[in-house]
Design a protein around this motif. Structure first.
Motif, PDB file in Angstrom:
ATOM      1  N   ASP A 258       8.631  -6.535   4.918  1.00 14.59           N
ATOM      2  CA  ASP A 258       7.855  -6.427   3.686  1.00 14.59           C
ATOM      3  C   ASP A 258       8.743  -5.746   2.661  1.00 14.59           C
ATOM      4  O   ASP A 258       9.199  -4.620   2.869  1.00 14.59           O
ATOM      5  CB  ASP A 258       6.591  -5.606   3.949  1.00 14.59           C
ATOM      6  CG  ASP A 258       5.708  -5.485   2.732  1.00 14.59           C
ATOM      7  OD1 ASP A 258       6.088  -5.979   1.646  1.00 14.59           O
ATOM      8  OD2 ASP A 258       4.616  -4.901   2.855  1.00 14.59           O
TER       9      ASP A 258
ATOM     10  N   SER B 149       0.954  -0.976   2.383  1.00 11.29           N
ATOM     11  CA  SER B 149      -0.166  -1.853   2.045  1.00 11.29           C
ATOM     12  C   SER B 149      -0.965  -2.188   3.304  1.00 11.29           C
ATOM     13  O   SER B 149      -0.406  -2.428   4.375  1.00 11.29           O
ATOM     14  CB  SER B 149       0.328  -3.132   1.371  1.00 11.29           C
ATOM     15  OG  SER B 149       0.880  -4.006   2.314  1.00 11.29           O
ATOM     16  N   GLU B 150      -2.275  -2.181   3.164  1.00 13.07           N
ATOM     17  CA  GLU B 150      -3.147  -2.486   4.290  1.00 13.07           C
ATOM     18  C   GLU B 150      -2.977  -3.934   4.722  1.00 13.07           C
ATOM     19  O   GLU B 150      -3.137  -4.270   5.890  1.00 13.07           O
ATOM     20  CB  GLU B 150      -4.602  -2.189   3.937  1.00 13.07           C
ATOM     21  CG  GLU B 150      -4.876  -0.701   3.848  1.00 13.07           C
ATOM     22  CD  GLU B 150      -6.350  -0.366   3.706  1.00 13.07           C
ATOM     23  OE1 GLU B 150      -7.197  -1.195   4.129  1.00 13.07           O
ATOM     24  OE2 GLU B 150      -6.648   0.716   3.190  1.00 13.07           O
ATOM     25  N   ARG B 151      -2.615  -4.780   3.790  1.00 15.90           N
ATOM     26  CA  ARG B 151      -2.367  -6.186   4.113  1.00 15.90           C
ATOM     27  C   ARG B 151      -1.225  -6.304   5.118  1.00 15.90           C
ATOM     28  O   ARG B 151      -1.315  -7.061   6.088  1.00 15.90           O
ATOM     29  CB  ARG B 151      -2.042  -6.960   2.838  1.00 15.90           C
ATOM     30  CG  ARG B 151      -1.768  -8.412   3.087  1.00 15.90           C
ATOM     31  CD  ARG B 151      -1.541  -9.153   1.774  1.00 15.90           C
ATOM     32  NE  ARG B 151      -1.214 -10.533   2.062  1.00 15.90           N
ATOM     33  CZ  ARG B 151      -0.167 -11.145   1.585  1.00 15.90           C
ATOM     34  NH1 ARG B 151       0.660 -10.533   0.765  1.00 15.90           N
ATOM     35  NH2 ARG B 151       0.079 -12.395   1.892  1.00 15.90           N
ATOM     36  N   THR B 152      -0.163  -5.542   4.914  1.00 12.39           N
ATOM     37  CA  THR B 152       0.972  -5.559   5.842  1.00 12.39           C
ATOM     38  C   THR B 152       0.532  -5.095   7.223  1.00 12.39           C
ATOM     39  O   THR B 152       0.893  -5.706   8.231  1.00 12.39           O
ATOM     40  CB  THR B 152       2.101  -4.654   5.316  1.00 12.39           C
ATOM     41  OG1 THR B 152       2.538  -5.145   4.048  1.00 12.39           O
ATOM     42  CG2 THR B 152       3.271  -4.611   6.272  1.00 12.39           C
TER      43      THR B 152
ATOM     44  N   HIS C 171      -2.535  -5.183   8.480  1.00 14.01           N
ATOM     45  CA  HIS C 171      -3.403  -6.209   9.051  1.00 14.01           C
ATOM     46  C   HIS C 171      -2.572  -7.350   9.640  1.00 14.01           C
ATOM     47  O   HIS C 171      -2.873  -7.848  10.727  1.00 14.01           O
ATOM     48  CB  HIS C 171      -4.363  -6.771   7.995  1.00 14.01           C
ATOM     49  CG  HIS C 171      -5.603  -5.964   7.801  1.00 14.01           C
ATOM     50  ND1 HIS C 171      -6.579  -5.855   8.763  1.00 14.01           N
ATOM     51  CD2 HIS C 171      -6.025  -5.224   6.748  1.00 14.01           C
ATOM     52  CE1 HIS C 171      -7.556  -5.082   8.309  1.00 14.01           C
ATOM     53  NE2 HIS C 171      -7.237  -4.684   7.089  1.00 14.01           N
ATOM     54  N   GLU C 172      -1.528  -7.762   8.927  1.00 12.56           N
ATOM     55  CA  GLU C 172      -0.687  -8.864   9.411  1.00 12.56           C
ATOM     56  C   GLU C 172       0.023  -8.484  10.709  1.00 12.56           C
ATOM     57  O   GLU C 172       0.140  -9.305  11.624  1.00 12.56           O
ATOM     58  CB  GLU C 172       0.325  -9.268   8.345  1.00 12.56           C
ATOM     59  CG  GLU C 172      -0.300 -10.000   7.178  1.00 12.56           C
ATOM     60  CD  GLU C 172       0.676 -10.263   6.047  1.00 12.56           C
ATOM     61  OE1 GLU C 172       1.860  -9.865   6.160  1.00 12.56           O
ATOM     62  OE2 GLU C 172       0.265 -10.875   5.054  1.00 12.56           O
TER      63      GLU C 172
ATOM     64  N   ASN D  79       8.079  -4.341   0.055  1.00  9.93           N
ATOM     65  CA  ASN D  79       7.477  -3.154  -0.541  1.00  9.93           C
ATOM     66  C   ASN D  79       7.700  -1.896   0.298  1.00  9.93           C
ATOM     67  O   ASN D  79       7.427  -0.795  -0.158  1.00  9.93           O
ATOM     68  CB  ASN D  79       5.975  -3.368  -0.753  1.00  9.93           C
ATOM     69  CG  ASN D  79       5.709  -4.509  -1.718  1.00  9.93           C
ATOM     70  OD1 ASN D  79       6.426  -4.681  -2.697  1.00  9.93           O
ATOM     71  ND2 ASN D  79       4.704  -5.305  -1.428  1.00  9.93           N
TER      72      ASN D  79
ATOM     73  N   SER E 252       4.476   2.363   9.183  1.00  8.25           N
ATOM     74  CA  SER E 252       3.655   3.225   8.323  1.00  8.25           C
ATOM     75  C   SER E 252       4.232   4.614   8.139  1.00  8.25           C
ATOM     76  O   SER E 252       3.986   5.268   7.132  1.00  8.25           O
ATOM     77  CB  SER E 252       2.236   3.340   8.893  1.00  8.25           C
ATOM     78  OG  SER E 252       2.247   4.099  10.090  1.00  8.25           O
TER      79      SER E 252
ATOM     80  N   THR F 289      -2.630  -8.506  13.510  1.00 10.14           N
ATOM     81  CA  THR F 289      -3.012  -9.880  13.830  1.00 10.14           C
ATOM     82  C   THR F 289      -1.927 -10.583  14.649  1.00 10.14           C
ATOM     83  O   THR F 289      -2.227 -11.338  15.569  1.00 10.14           O
ATOM     84  CB  THR F 289      -3.299 -10.670  12.539  1.00 10.14           C
ATOM     85  OG1 THR F 289      -4.350 -10.013  11.824  1.00 10.14           O
ATOM     86  CG2 THR F 289      -3.708 -12.093  12.839  1.00 10.14           C
TER      87      THR F 289
END
Length: 178
Positions: free
Chosen positions: A75, A155-158, A160-161, A77, A111, A164
């Motif tokens: 990522d 990012s929470e999206r990262t 979550h990915e 970011n 994180s 998953t």
């Protein structure tokens, strides 16, 4: 994109490799000097190849390419130190991928925080083919990421990915970032 580096001299000028007769020709000397300017970054890269192949010392723009060797998607970011750590730890993480310990290690690496994982657990089976799935509860994975004070937020999206990608497909997950 890599290119010429102003002021970078080559340790192996082409002029010195020419026969003496050609070393005296002014045009050839200038022409080989131009080639030296173009080849100097290549020679420098080859001389420092071990540094390029080490995720902890590789140039930042080279890190994404190096990550591709290990199948790691970074990522952009994320801070540079976490991106470097992700690539450096890729082989170790692949050995425990798909386990709770592997998921915890990967999330902590990305994180920079402490990760707590709870699994609803349990196993059920059906006695007849094509029957409804047994049990009333959907298997759930609860992931809690506790970031230290002042830490850069991921990012929470990262997250979550990553969850998953590592959890079983039939297991639902819930993410809490504190």
């Amino acid at each position: 994109m890599r290119g010429t580096v102003t002021g970078l001299a080559t340790p192996y000028p082409l002029r010195t490799m020419l026969p003496a007769v050609l070393q005296e020709d002014e045009f050839i000397v200038r022409w080989t000097a131009g080639l030296d300017d173009v080849l100097a970054p290549v020679v420098s890269t080859l001389d420092c190849l071990t540094a390029y192949l080490n995720p902890l010392t590789a140039p930042a723009d080279f890190l994404d390419w190096l990550a591709g060797w290990f199948g790691v998607v970074l990522d952009e970011n994320l801070p540079l130190d976490r991106r470097r750590a992700s690539v450096a730890g890729a082989m170790r993480l692949y050995q425990v991928r798909g386990t709770m310990a592997g998921l915890r290690a990967q999330l902590e690496l990305v994180s920079g925080g402490r990760v707590e994982i709870s699994d609803s657990g349990g196993v059920a089976s059906a006695q007849t083919p094509n029957s409804a799935l047994p049990g009333d509860d959907v298997p759930t994975l609860t992931v809690r990421v506790v970031l230290p004070d002042g830490a850069q937020r991921v990012s929470e999206r990262t997250l979550h990915e990553l969850i998953t990608a590592d959890k079983p497909a039939h297991v639902a997950h819930r993410l809490e970032v504190a």
